[in-house]
Write a protein that holds these residues in place. Structure first.
Motif, PDB file in Angstrom:
ATOM      1  N   TYR A 386     -11.067  -7.234   6.561  1.00 23.60           N
ATOM      2  CA  TYR A 386     -11.736  -7.419   5.280  1.00 23.60           C
ATOM      3  C   TYR A 386     -12.964  -6.510   5.167  1.00 23.60           C
ATOM      4  O   TYR A 386     -13.451  -5.936   6.144  1.00 23.60           O
ATOM      5  N   ASN A 406     -13.049  -8.036  -0.309  1.00 22.29           N
ATOM      6  CA  ASN A 406     -11.630  -7.709  -0.405  1.00 22.29           C
ATOM      7  C   ASN A 406     -11.101  -7.479   1.000  1.00 22.29           C
ATOM      8  O   ASN A 406     -11.862  -7.427   1.967  1.00 22.29           O
ATOM      9  N   THR A 410      -5.790  -8.311   0.065  1.00 21.61           N
ATOM     10  CA  THR A 410      -6.437  -9.198  -0.907  1.00 21.61           C
ATOM     11  C   THR A 410      -7.259  -8.394  -1.902  1.00 21.61           C
ATOM     12  O   THR A 410      -8.197  -7.693  -1.511  1.00 21.61           O
ATOM     13  N   PRO A 411      -6.938  -8.452  -3.194  1.00 20.88           N
ATOM     14  CA  PRO A 411      -7.704  -7.706  -4.200  1.00 20.88           C
ATOM     15  C   PRO A 411      -9.180  -8.099  -4.214  1.00 20.88           C
ATOM     16  O   PRO A 411      -9.575  -9.166  -3.737  1.00 20.88           O
ATOM     17  N   THR A 412      -9.983  -7.249  -4.789  1.00 22.52           N
ATOM     18  CA  THR A 412     -11.438  -7.407  -4.784  1.00 22.52           C
ATOM     19  C   THR A 412     -11.880  -8.591  -5.642  1.00 22.52           C
ATOM     20  O   THR A 412     -11.408  -8.776  -6.762  1.00 22.52           O
ATOM     21  N   SER A 413     -12.792  -9.368  -5.080  1.00 24.83           N
ATOM     22  CA  SER A 413     -13.434 -10.459  -5.810  1.00 24.83           C
ATOM     23  C   SER A 413     -14.936 -10.229  -5.862  1.00 24.83           C
ATOM     24  O   SER A 413     -15.527  -9.783  -4.878  1.00 24.83           O
ATOM     25  N   GLU A 429     -11.696 -11.719 -10.183  1.00 25.72           N
ATOM     26  CA  GLU A 429     -10.726 -11.274  -9.200  1.00 25.72           C
ATOM     27  C   GLU A 429      -9.964 -10.093  -9.793  1.00 25.72           C
ATOM     28  O   GLU A 429      -9.510 -10.154 -10.940  1.00 25.72           O
ATOM     29  N   TYR A 490      -9.890  -1.925   3.159  1.00 25.98           N
ATOM     30  CA  TYR A 490     -10.105  -2.193   1.736  1.00 25.98           C
ATOM     31  C   TYR A 490      -8.769  -2.276   1.018  1.00 25.98           C
ATOM     32  O   TYR A 490      -7.763  -1.711   1.456  1.00 25.98           O
TER      33      TYR A 490
END
Length: 708
Positions: A386, A406, A410-413, A429, A490
Motif C-alpha cells: 500500500y 491506495n 485498491t483504488p485511491t481513497s 473513492e 500504487y
C-alpha cells in the motif's frame, strides 16, 4: 559540421502471425553517420561518433529524429489499431467528469474538476459554503487552445483572496512565465515574469510577490526576486542569489502564515533564511548556516520551529525544536530521537496534534501525537503493498487529518480522520468505470529476493488470481533506484490492461531509493551505485527462479534515472529480458556530468560523483550505458524521449540508439520515439498521456503475440 546523412531504405510488409518474430519486416532503420569527436579527460580519450546530435537547433538533427519517428511508425503500423483499442480501454475506466475533494483555505473551498472529453482541469472555488456559487479561477482547456503543450502550475492566492498568481509553460522546458489574475474583475494583468519555476509566494501585505528565477541556460533555480504590484518587473529586487552551482533555491510561506522561508538545497546539504511575512521590507535571517552533510527542514508552530534533521549522524533523521529567536543548531532540542529502523520523512503540525510521516520496514506509517499529553498512536494499515500519505491540510485549528490511501489492487481513497475520536470518513473513492474491475480478482504480495552480496531486496507484485506460476507468464519489472526517491506500491487503472491480459507487474525496491531507510539510499549512490543495477538483475533472476516468469517473457522498464538503470542492465545481462522500455533515459553519464552548461549537472555531483575527480570518472565510466555499448545481442527495445526535455537532454537517447544500431548483433526490434512537442514528463493532457502508455503497452503485448 559535416552534412549529416542517414538512410531510410526499403519497403515494409507484415505477414499476420501470433509471434512478432514471425513478422516480416523489410525496412532498414535510419543510419546516422559518424563524425569522430575526441573527448579528453584525465589523460584518457573517449570517441563519440554521435556528438553532433547535441544541437536541437540543427535542422539536420531534427531531420534525423524525424526519420527515427518515421521508422517507429512503420515498424509499429500493425499495432496502431491495437494502440487505439488500448487507449479507449484505459480511457473508459476513467471518470471523465471527475472532481477533487474540496479543501477549505482562508474562507474559500477550493476544488479541481474535469469535464467529459476534455484534457485539462478546471480550477474553481466557493466562498464559505460548498453550496455557494462556483467561481471559475482557470479553465485550462480554454487556455491551452492552440498549444501542442500547456502546463499551468504554481497557483497562489493572495491573503485577501483578491489576486491569484500562476505560472505557464508552453514548451515543456519547465521555464514558466508568472502572471497574475484579478479575481474580482477576472482580468489577467499585463505583468509577465519570464524564466521562473512557476511558483510564487505572497507576503501578508497582498502586494509583494516573491518568486524564483532560473538560469536561462542551465535552468538551475538560482535567484529569489521580490515584485511589488504596479511596478515594472525589470525593477524587481534581487533578494537572494544562490551562487554555489551545486545548490538550487526556492521560497515558500510557513503553514502558520507568519514566516517567508527561502530554502537552499543540494543533495547532501540544506540551508534556510526566514523573514516575518508581515514585514517584506525587512532582511532575511539565516536560520542555520550550511554545513556540508547537514540536512534539515523547518516548520513553524507558536514559539518554536520544528526541525527535521540528520544532525549528529542521525542517518534516518530525528525531530528537534528551537525557539524562533534562537535558531542556530546549538539551540536545537530533541523531540523524536533517531531510530535505526524508522525513517522520518515529513511532518504536519496542527494546534493540538503533531503528525509525523515515517517509514518502517519499507511501509508508510502515520504517527499522531497530542501536544498536551504527548500520547501517540499510529493509523492502522493492513497489508504490505500500500501507499499512504498525508494530503492537503492547510488548517491549523482542526482535529481532522486528511490522508490518501491506495494499494496495488485498491483504488485511491481520500480520507478525513478525526484525531480525537479516531473516526474516519472516506470522502472519495476512485471510481474504476467499465463494470469489470473487482479488486478481489487480483493478488498482491511483497516478496524478498536475495542480491549477490546477500542483501534482501523487497519486491511489490500484483497479478490476477488465476495466474499459474509456471514460468510462462509475461512479467513487467519496474524500478527507479536513485536520489532516495521511493516508488511505493500504487494503484493504476491503466495497468489493468496488462494484468487482465496475463501480465504480472513487479516493482523492485532496489538500493538507491529510501524504501528501507536512508542507508538504503546511501548504498546505491556515488561509488556504490552499481548496487542499484545488480539489485535489479538479481530481482529478475529471482522472479525467474520462482517461476513467476522466464527470460523469454520478462520485460524491464524504467524512466529518467530509471532509464539509466535500463541502459546498464541491457549491457550487463541482456539475456534475461525479451523486451525493455527506457523512457527519457539518462545514458550518456560521463559526457553530461562533465558539461556544466547542461541543466542539472552541477547539482548532481553528490548523487553520481564529480567526474572531474578521476576516482569518480573511472567508476562512472565503468557503468555509463552509452560508453559501454558492446558487440552482443540486445533485447527488443523501445526508447522514448522529448525534444524539449530539460531533465535529460534528447540527444542522450538519440545517440544511444544510433550506437546500439551500430553495435548490436541481433535482429531484435530497436525503436526510438521522440515527442517533438514535449519534454521530460511527456504529453500535457490527461488523455494525450494515455496514448503514450498505450504505445508502450502495445509494444510489450506485441512481443508476447497478444493482439486483442
Amino acid at each position: 559540421m559535416k552534412t549529416v546523412l542517414f538512410i531510410l531504405l526499403g519497403s515494409f510488409t507484415f505477414v499476420t502471425a501470433q509471434n512478432h518474430n514471425v513478422l516480416k519486416k523489410e525496412i532498414t532503420p535510419p543510419e546516422a553517420i559518424k563524425i569522430t569527436k575526441e573527448l579528453k579527460a584525465h589523460d584518457q580519450v573517449r570517441i563519440d561518433d554521435y556528438y553532433w546530435m547535441n544541437n536541437r537547433e540543427d535542422p539536420q538533427v531534427i531531420s534525423y529524429l524525424n526519420s527515427e519517428n518515421e521508422y517507429n511508425e512503420k515498424m509499429t503500423a500493425h499495432t496502431k489499431e491495437f494502440q487505439t483499442k488500448l487507449f479507449n480501454e484505459m480511457k473508459s475506466r476513467i471518470k471523465e467528469d471527475d472532481k477533487s475533494v474540496p479543501y477549505k483555505l482562508n474562507g474559500y473551498w477550493y476544488l479541481t474538476r474535469f469535464e467529459k472529453g476534455k484534457d485539462y482541469p478546471i480550477y474553481s472555488r466557493k466562498k464559505e459554503s460548498l453550496d455557494a456559487a462556483e467561481e471559475i479561477l482557470f479553465d485550462v482547456n480554454e487556455m491551452a487552445e492552440g498549444y501542442d503543450y500547456y502546463s499551468l502550475g504554481g497557483l497562489n492566492v493572495s491573503p485577501d483572496n483578491k489576486l491569484i498568481a500562476f505560472g505557464v509553460d508552453t514548451l515543456s522546458r519547465r521555464k514558466y512565465t508568472i502572471q497574475i489574475k484579478n479575481l474580482e474583475t477576472g482580468e489577467i494583468l499585463p505583468l509577465k515574469i519570464e524564466t521562473t519555476t512557476g511558483g510564487s509566494t505572497w507576503a501578508n501585505d497582498n502586494k509583494t510577490l516573491y518568486y524564483t528565477k532560473k538560469d536561462d541556460q542551465t535552468l538551475r533555480s538560482n535567484q529569489i526576486f521580490k515584485h511589488i504590484l504596479g511596478t515594472n518587473p525589470s525593477n524587481d529586487q534581487l533578494v537572494f542569489e544562490e551562487k554555489d552551482e551545486t545548490f538550487n533555491t526556492y521560497i515558500y510561506k510557513s503553514k502558520s502564515k507568519k514566516y517567508l522561508i527561502i530554502g537552499s538545497a543540494s543533495t547532501l546539504t540544506s540551508e534556510y533564511r526566514i523573514l516575518n511575512a508581515d514585514t517584506p521590507e525587512g532582511e532575511f535571517k539565516i536560520f542555520q548556516p550550511r554545513e556540508r552533510g547537514l540536512e534539515y527542514g523547518i516548520s513553524h508552530f507558536e514559539d518554536y520551529f520544528y526541525v527535521l534533521t540528520n544532525k549528529d549522524g542521525a542517518t534516518n533523521f530525528k525531530l528537534m525544536k528551537t525557539l524562533v529567536d534562537k535558531t542556530e543548531k546549538e539551540n536545537w532540542l530533541e523531540v523524536i530521537p533517531h531510530r535505526d529502523d524508522y525513517l522520518l520523512e515529513d511532518l504536519d503540525i496542527f494546534k493540538d496534534y503533531l503528525v509525523v510521516s515515517e517509514r518502517h520496514n519499507g511501509l508508510n506509517k502515520i504517527k499522531i501525537t497530542r501536544w498536551d499529553t504527548n500520547k501517540s498512536y499510529y493509523l492502522p494499515f493492513d497489508n504490505e503493498t500500500y501507499t499512504a500519505y498525508t494530503s492537503i491540510n492547510p488548517d491549523f485549528d482542526t482535529n481532522i487529518l486528511r490522508y490518501t490511501y491506495n494499494s496495488l489492487n485498491t483504488p485511491t481513497s481520500v480520507v478525513d480522520f478525526n484525531m480525537a475520536t479516531k473516526e474516519k470518513t472516506i470522502l472519495k473513492e476512485q471510481e474504476v468505470l467499465g463494470g469489470n474491475f473487482d479488486k478481489d480478482n487480483y493478488t498482491s504480495e511483497r516478496i524478498w529476493a536475495t542480491a549477490e552480496d546477500g542483501t534482501k531486496i523487497p519486491v511489490s507484485i500484483i497479478y490476477r488470481k488465476d495466474i499459474k506460476k509456471d514460468g510462462k507468464n509475461p512479467l513487467l519489472q519496474y524500478a527507479y533506484g536513485s536520489y532516495g526517491s521511493t516508488i511505493d506500491p500504487y494503484f493504476s487503472t491503466a495497468r489493468l490492461s496488462l494484468l487482465d491480459r496475463g501480465f504480472i507487474y513487479a516493482i523492485a525496491h532496489i538500493r538507491g531509493g529510501e524504501y528501507l531507510g536512508r542507508t538504503w539510499y546511501e548504498d546505491g549512490k556515488l561509488l556504490k551505485k552499481k548496487n542499484t543495477f545488480t539489485d535489479y538483475i538479481d530481482v529478475s533472476k529471482y522472479l525467474i527462479a520462482q517461476n513467476y516468469t522466464s527470460s523469454e517473457h520478462l520485460y524491464a522498464m524504467g524512466g529518467s534515472a530509471g532509464g539509466l538503470l535500463m541502459g546498464v542492465v541491457v549491457n550487463m545481462a541482456p539475456e534475461l529480458y525479451n523486451g525493455v522500455i527506457a523512457a527519457v533515459p539518462f545514458v550518456d553519464v560521463i559526457t553530461t556530468m562533465l558539461d556544466e552548461s547542461i541543466p542539472l549537472t552541477t547539482g548532481e555531483y553528490d548523487e553520481w560523483g564529480n567526474p572531474n575527480n578521476k576516482e569518480y570518472y573511472d567508476y562512472m565510466l565503468s557503468y555509463s550505458p552509452y560508453d559501454n555499448v558492446k558487440r552482443q545481442d540486445y533485447p527488443n527495445m523501445l526508447i522514448t524521449t522529448g525534444l524539449h526535455d530539460s531533465q535529460v537532454q534528447y540527444w542522450e537517447p538519440a545517440k544511444w540508439v544510433a550506437k546500439l544500431r551500430d553495435f548490436k548483433m541481433d535482429d531484435n526490434i530497436l525503436l526510438l520515439h521522440t515527442n517533438m512537442e514535449a519534454g521530460h514528463g511527456g504529453a500535457s493532457g490527461r488523455f494525450e498521456a494515455l496514448k503514450e502508455v498505450a504505445e508502450e503497452y502495445a509494444f510489450l503485448l506485441d512481443l508476447e503475440g497478444i493482439t486483442e
